[in-house]
Design a protein around this motif. Structure first.
Motif, mmCIF file in Angstrom:
data_model
loop_
_atom_site.group_PDB
_atom_site.id
_atom_site.type_symbol
_atom_site.label_atom_id
_atom_site.label_comp_id
_atom_site.label_asym_id
_atom_site.label_seq_id
_atom_site.Cartn_x
_atom_site.Cartn_y
_atom_site.Cartn_z
ATOM 1 N N UNK A 101 0.855 -0.821 0.285
ATOM 2 C CA UNK A 101 0.715 -0.229 0.017
ATOM 3 C C UNK A 101 0.655 1.395 0.221
ATOM 4 N N UNK A 102 0.620 1.841 -0.676
ATOM 5 C CA UNK A 102 1.357 3.256 -0.807
ATOM 6 C C UNK A 102 0.869 4.799 -1.334
ATOM 7 N N UNK A 103 0.844 5.944 -1.351
ATOM 8 C CA UNK A 103 0.339 6.760 -1.057
ATOM 9 C C UNK A 103 0.352 7.594 -2.805
ATOM 10 N N UNK A 104 0.892 7.055 -3.429
ATOM 11 C CA UNK A 104 1.000 6.947 -4.774
ATOM 12 C C UNK A 104 0.140 7.137 -5.284
ATOM 13 N N UNK A 105 -1.425 7.454 -5.133
ATOM 14 C CA UNK A 105 -2.533 7.124 -6.295
ATOM 15 C C UNK A 105 -3.386 8.413 -5.046
ATOM 16 N N UNK A 106 -3.101 9.022 -4.129
ATOM 17 C CA UNK A 106 -3.937 10.251 -3.483
ATOM 18 C C UNK A 106 -4.127 11.206 -4.051
ATOM 19 N N UNK A 107 -5.534 11.551 -3.940
ATOM 20 C CA UNK A 107 -6.265 12.369 -4.393
ATOM 21 C C UNK A 107 -6.410 13.387 -3.905
ATOM 22 N N UNK A 108 -6.388 13.352 -2.527
ATOM 23 C CA UNK A 108 -6.170 14.845 -2.340
ATOM 24 C C UNK A 108 -5.307 14.702 -0.201
ATOM 25 N N UNK A 109 -4.624 15.517 -0.033
ATOM 26 C CA UNK A 109 -3.752 15.235 1.486
ATOM 27 C C UNK A 109 -4.438 14.471 1.954
ATOM 28 N N UNK A 110 -5.911 13.755 1.877
ATOM 29 C CA UNK A 110 -6.178 13.605 3.258
ATOM 30 C C UNK A 110 -7.235 11.849 2.972
ATOM 31 N N UNK A 111 -6.838 12.110 1.698
ATOM 32 C CA UNK A 111 -7.408 10.535 0.233
ATOM 33 C C UNK A 111 -6.005 9.565 1.452
ATOM 34 N N UNK A 112 -7.293 8.844 2.033
ATOM 35 C CA UNK A 112 -6.523 7.309 2.535
ATOM 36 C C UNK A 112 -6.971 5.843 2.286
ATOM 37 N N UNK A 113 -7.583 5.712 1.238
ATOM 38 C CA UNK A 113 -7.697 4.527 0.219
ATOM 39 C C UNK A 113 -6.242 3.809 -0.123
ATOM 40 N N UNK A 114 -6.747 3.120 -0.180
ATOM 41 C CA UNK A 114 -5.011 1.521 -0.138
ATOM 42 C C UNK A 114 -5.198 1.743 -1.911
ATOM 43 N N UNK A 156 -10.442 18.541 -11.353
ATOM 44 C CA UNK A 156 -9.384 19.151 -11.374
ATOM 45 C C UNK A 156 -8.164 19.534 -10.435
ATOM 46 N N UNK A 157 -8.942 19.797 -9.076
ATOM 47 C CA UNK A 157 -7.260 19.729 -7.754
ATOM 48 C C UNK A 157 -6.861 19.009 -7.837
ATOM 49 N N UNK A 158 -8.021 17.741 -7.791
ATOM 50 C CA UNK A 158 -7.268 16.508 -7.551
ATOM 51 C C UNK A 158 -6.154 16.233 -8.965
ATOM 52 N N UNK A 159 -6.468 16.281 -10.344
ATOM 53 C CA UNK A 159 -5.464 16.159 -10.851
ATOM 54 C C UNK A 159 -4.212 16.578 -11.156
ATOM 55 N N UNK A 160 -4.836 17.958 -10.852
ATOM 56 C CA UNK A 160 -3.201 18.882 -10.463
ATOM 57 C C UNK A 160 -2.463 18.571 -9.125
ATOM 58 N N UNK A 161 -3.059 17.896 -8.054
ATOM 59 C CA UNK A 161 -2.212 17.627 -6.756
ATOM 60 C C UNK A 161 -1.226 15.701 -7.402
ATOM 61 N N UNK A 162 -2.299 15.643 -7.778
ATOM 62 C CA UNK A 162 -1.456 14.015 -8.619
ATOM 63 C C UNK A 162 -0.444 14.304 -9.255
ATOM 64 N N UNK A 163 -0.625 15.260 -10.180
ATOM 65 C CA UNK A 163 0.416 15.437 -10.725
ATOM 66 C C UNK A 163 1.577 15.856 -10.714
ATOM 67 N N UNK A 164 1.731 16.829 -9.962
ATOM 68 C CA UNK A 164 2.788 17.885 -8.464
ATOM 69 C C UNK A 164 3.741 16.062 -8.263
ATOM 70 N N UNK A 165 2.966 15.399 -7.741
ATOM 71 C CA UNK A 165 3.042 14.358 -6.571
ATOM 72 C C UNK A 165 3.943 13.689 -7.772
ATOM 73 N N UNK A 166 3.899 13.053 -8.862
ATOM 74 C CA UNK A 166 4.515 12.148 -10.022
ATOM 75 C C UNK A 166 5.566 12.338 -10.222
ATOM 76 N N UNK A 167 5.527 14.505 -10.572
ATOM 77 C CA UNK A 167 6.641 14.434 -10.981
ATOM 78 C C UNK A 167 7.888 14.662 -9.982
ATOM 79 N N UNK A 168 7.988 15.324 -8.647
ATOM 80 C CA UNK A 168 8.968 15.394 -8.142
ATOM 81 C C UNK A 168 8.969 13.367 -7.508
ATOM 82 N N UNK A 169 8.639 12.217 -7.481
ATOM 83 C CA UNK A 169 8.978 11.247 -7.716
ATOM 84 C C UNK A 169 9.801 10.640 -9.041
ATOM 85 N N UNK A 170 9.495 11.286 -10.190
ATOM 86 C CA UNK A 170 9.960 11.360 -11.526
ATOM 87 C C UNK A 170 11.419 12.363 -10.756
#
Length: 574
Positions: free
Chosen positions: A82-95, A402-416
């Motif tokens: 289980x990782x936080x890579x797919x999180x759509x917001x700071x509060x998202x606690x999904x698997x 759209x907020x979720x899309x930008x949140x996730x995109x910023x995080x994946x750029x940091x990972x890359x």
């Protein structure tokens, strides 16, 4: 269950491939691919194979390995966590169950399963709980291997018994020992280690050191727990079962020389404990055909008379006339999959790939050929614009989407960025006993699958396969990756005629009335997906559109380096 290994409907190859276990339940879920191997699909069913890495291409018909003189022999690390890579917001606690691999020439996360993927299959009520729910955790994973091998049977008249010729099974031979180790170096975690370890990298918070893969590696070492090891028993030996016939019962027999000897408990457990548990079987070289690196089972079996025991024979103990008779029968070729469903996208799939679509700054078709002869065509997509995420966002309310899309995109750029900042291969995890103590070295990924992102797409973009065929190059390649620019060994005309399966049926979307529905209903219907906040009472139903009615959003602008260069109708932050 999560599956990996060989699948009979894969694109044909004589070499080992690894079936990335993207998820579970049907062909799409087993393959973990953006395309099905046996039929076209609807956009709304995607989400179980979200690509993460920008430096490896994950095919839909499995991962290929570096053959090194036509031999694939080594270990690859596999982690499901289980990782936080797919999180759509700071509060998202999904698997977000994520697959991380460790090979000789690649290490890191390659794919995760979105919450939408699980929810779209069963969440028909606001209180439904699928594998996306943070309370639905994996308590254990059962591992093993199963399957069947082909055989030809020659029955001697008048109770004269049988001669059998089987496919041969090859087992890798451990360095310096007459054993074969199938699995080793197990780890389990009793906490949310990956979510804690990866968050600094993804969010850009904490110290510079905490945002590196080396921090994740250290957390893996600190938080991992070695499971309790077991000793193989007599049931672990390699055996064959012959199915029941009209005149004979089901028959089981062994003696193949693989796992026949049960190891002494104390020494075996000591060695297994030091290796963090291994699945290791003995190899009897007198019963097997062994070289320095592999052992093969014998292929000829005899039953002297009806009802008697079966016995294995060496080649020189089989009469020539028996061999000749058995060799006249040919095994059916493995030509079930001609690649017709592996791209280009079918009409009902096009919406997934065209909107938002590949990067407008480089929408060219890239092509590469694996060592075993599989051609792959792919394009570069911004991470949040890849087909697997379309309905992750479509199922969300517009105000959140759209907020979720930008949140996730910023995080994946940091990972890359973190993944490319170090020297060599940044390790996310490793064999707990140490790489040097593996029974054999790590295996390499086929170099054709290892990529360097194009200029301008260095972070925030992922390669998405659009075409996959055996020895058949895409007609419209624009950029070649590697030195091969023409198929050197084309398939003969009509190669698949009479063999390829023509499944092609869609799953039902419009279902007839039944007592529960009270009328015609659509599948999957209204879905209540896991909410991207801590308040699960905020879930709202989303009616999944029919495949002919899918409409998706254009790209969103986020004030990030990966923003589309062309004007977009969605502009969240500018």
């Amino acid at each position: 269950r999560l599956e990996q290994g060989y699948w009979m409907y894969t694109v044909e190859t004589p070499h080992v491939k690894w079936m990335l276990p993207g998820a579970t339940n049907a062909n799409y879920e087993i393959f973990g691919g953006t395309f099905l191997n046996d039929r076209p699909q609807a956009c709304s069913t995607l989400g179980g194979a979200v690509r993460i890495s920008n430096s490896i291409l994950i095919p839909n018909s499995f991962v290929h390995f570096d053959q090194e003189s036509d031999r694939i022999d080594g270990f690859m690390g596999y982690m499901l966590t289980r990782t936080p890579i797919g999180k759509r917001s700071n509060e998202d606690n999904a698997n977000y169950w994520t697959i991380i691999i460790d090979a000789l020439n690649f290490s890191g996360p390659v794919m995760y399963m979105s919450a939408w993927f699980w929810d779209s299959r069963i969440n028909w009520n606001p209180k439904s709980v699928s594998w996306s729910d943070h309370r639905a955790l994996i308590s254990y994973i059962a591992q093993g291997f199963e399957g069947s091998i082909g055989s030809h049977v020659l029955t001697i008249p008048n109770g004269g018994g049988k001669w059998i010729k089987t496919n041969q099974i090859i087992f890798p031979k451990d360095n310096g020992a007459n054993t074969t180790t199938l699995f080793t170096g197990h780890s389990q975690f009793n906490n949310d280690w990956a979510a804690v370890a990866m968050e600094p990298m993804l969010s850009g918070t904490g110290s510079a050191e905490s945002q590196k893969p080396s921090h994740i590696m250290q957390s893996y070492i600190t938080d991992r727990v070695k499971p309790e090891c077991n000793t193989p028993g007599e049931h672990s030996a390699w055996k064959l079962w012959i199915e029941e016939t009209d005149d004979e019962p089901e028959t089981e027999f062994g003696g193949f020389g693989v796992g026949d000897e049960v190891p002494a408990d104390a020494p075996f457990l000591e060695a297994s404990d030091a290796a963090s548990c291994h699945a290791r079987l003995t190899l009897n070289t007198e019963k097997l055909q062994c070289g320095s690196t592999f052992c093969k089972t014998r292929k000829y079996i005899r039953q002297v008379k009806k009802g008697s025991e079966f016995s294995l024979l060496k080649n020189n103990k089989v009469p020539k006339h028996i061999k000749k008779a058995l060799n006249r029968i040919k095994f059916k070729p493995t030509k079930l999959n001609d690649g017709r469903y592996l791209g280009p996208p079918a009409q009902t799939e096009k919406a997934c790939f065209d909107t938002p679509g590949p990067s407008p700054s480089d929408s060219r078709l890239y092509c590469t050929r694996t060592q075993s002869g599989t051609w792959l065509g792919f394009k570069w997509y911004r991470f949040v614009d890849q087909p697997e995420l379309n309905h992750v966002f479509a199922s969300m309310e517009k105000s959140e989407r759209d907020r979720a899309r930008c949140f996730m995109q910023a995080r994946i750029e940091r990972l890359h960025e973190a993944q490319s900042s170090g020297q060599g291969v940044p390790r996310w995890f490793d064999a707990p006993q140490g790489e040097s103590d593996l029974p054999k070295a790590k295996v390499g990924i086929d170099p054709a699958l290892l990529l360097t992102p194009p200029t301008g797409l260095e972070k925030g973009f992922v390669p998405i396969p659009l075409y996959e065929r055996n020895r058949e190059m895409p007609a419209n390649c624009e950029v070649f990756v590697g030195s091969v620019t023409k198929e050197p060994n084309p398939l003969p005309k009509g190669y698949y005629d009479g063999y390829a399966n023509e499944w092609g049926d869609y799953e039902e979307e419009v279902c007839p009335a039944n007592p529960e529905s009270g009328g015609i209903y659509t599948y999957p219907g209204e879905i209540f997906s896991y909410h991207p906040t801590t308040d699960q009472s905020a879930r709202k139903g989303y009616t999944v559109p029919l495949r002919s009615e899918v409409k998706l959003d254009d790209p969103v602008t986020c004030n990030l380096p990966s923003d589309p260069q062309k004007a977009s109708t969605n502009n969240l932050f500018s």
